[in-house]
Design a protein around this motif. Structure first.
Motif: not given
Lengths: 139, 149
Positions: B35-45, B47-60
């Protein structure tokens, strides 16, 4: 590694371009849309409509796919419970959105056009997220 | 193109922007399975949320947002819009940060990705933040609180 970063990089770039083109990075435009009882500006309804329409087609395609093109599997939310946390959090988010006319995506996208203002907003937003994490004892 | 009765509206640019946002979200879904959810992806980038998304991908993804805005800004040559003052931005930012974590999403995750999937949670979340957004601007206008210069 490259596969894991290239797709999000392209998606983020197209997303940011759409936010900018659609007027989501212009707080006056956003607050004009939220000013339903005043000088209402319907532009954002077109942004939302266009995005939802394209994405609805993507969901139809997704149902026919075994796996995503560049990943091993789908990792999608599957909850359906309506909680006080969901409603209360969303209510808070709407208040913050209305105050400054910025939501998270445009907050980051606007770093390209008004770096200082966008950085203040984005830093405060991350601070709010950190606060939730600390209060909930996951930090 | 003008919308009758709304001289300031920009329906075509809005629709074009919306289609781009939809294509970006579709690329995340069909390409990366997410899901392209910006708040969740930003939190992942950050380090403010647990997620299976690779952190490098969240940063990208997060880095892509201003990159895309920059491309459009340089193509259209539009003047930078006005933003609220630093205190207002900070207050609004904190509220948005708390709200999107508690509410598990924002305009992108719930409004675009969830609504188009007819997710009940996203429909409720979107209806809620729209209503409080309308109410906040109405209340601020009634109180004469101007935030944009």
């Amino acid at each position: 590694m490259i596969r894991d970063t290239l797709v999000p990089l392209f998606a983020g770039t197209i997303f940011g371009a759409g936010l900018m083109l659609g007027g989501m990075t212009d707080p006056a435009r956003v607050r004009g849309f939220l000013d339903l009882f005043g000088a209402w500006d319907p532009t954002l309804a077109f942004v939302m409509g266009g995005a939802v329409l394209v994405m609805a087609l993507a969901w139809l395609l997704q149902k026919r796919m075994q796996r995503p093109v560049f990943a091993e599997g789908f990792a999608l939310p599957d909850r359906s419970d309506i909680t006080a946390r969901l409603v209360g959090g969303s209510a808070l988010f709407g208040i913050g959105w209305g105050i400054a006319g910025l939501c998270p995506g445009p907050g980051f996208a606007a770093l390209a056009i008004e770096p200082l203002s966008a950085a203040i907003f984005a830093a405060a937003m991350l601070g709010g997220m950190l606060l939730v994490r600390l209060v909930e004892g996951q930090g | 193109m003008n919308l009758p009765g709304f001289p300031d509206a920009a329906p075509l640019a809005g629709l074009g922007g919306g289609v781009l946002i939809g294509l970006a979200a579709a690329l995340m879904l069909l390409g990366a399975g997410r899901i392209a959810g910006v708040s969740g992806i930003a939190a992942r980038a950050f380090g403010l949320a647990e997620s299976s998304m690779p952190r490098a991908g969240a940063w990208a993804f997060v880095i892509g947002l201003p990159l895309g805005a920059l491309i459009v800004a340089s193509l259209t040559g539009a003047a930078a819009p006005s933003f609220a003052g630093p205190v207002t931005l900070a207050v609004a930012g904190v509220i948005v940060g708390i709200g999107t974590r508690l509410g598990s999403g924002c305009t992108s995750g719930h409004g675009v990705c969830g609504m188009s999937r007819l997710s009940q949670r996203s429909l409720v979340a979107t209806a809620t933040f729209m209503v409080t957004g309308f109410a906040t601007v109405a209340a601020m206008n009634a109180l004469g609180l101007e935030v944009l210069p």
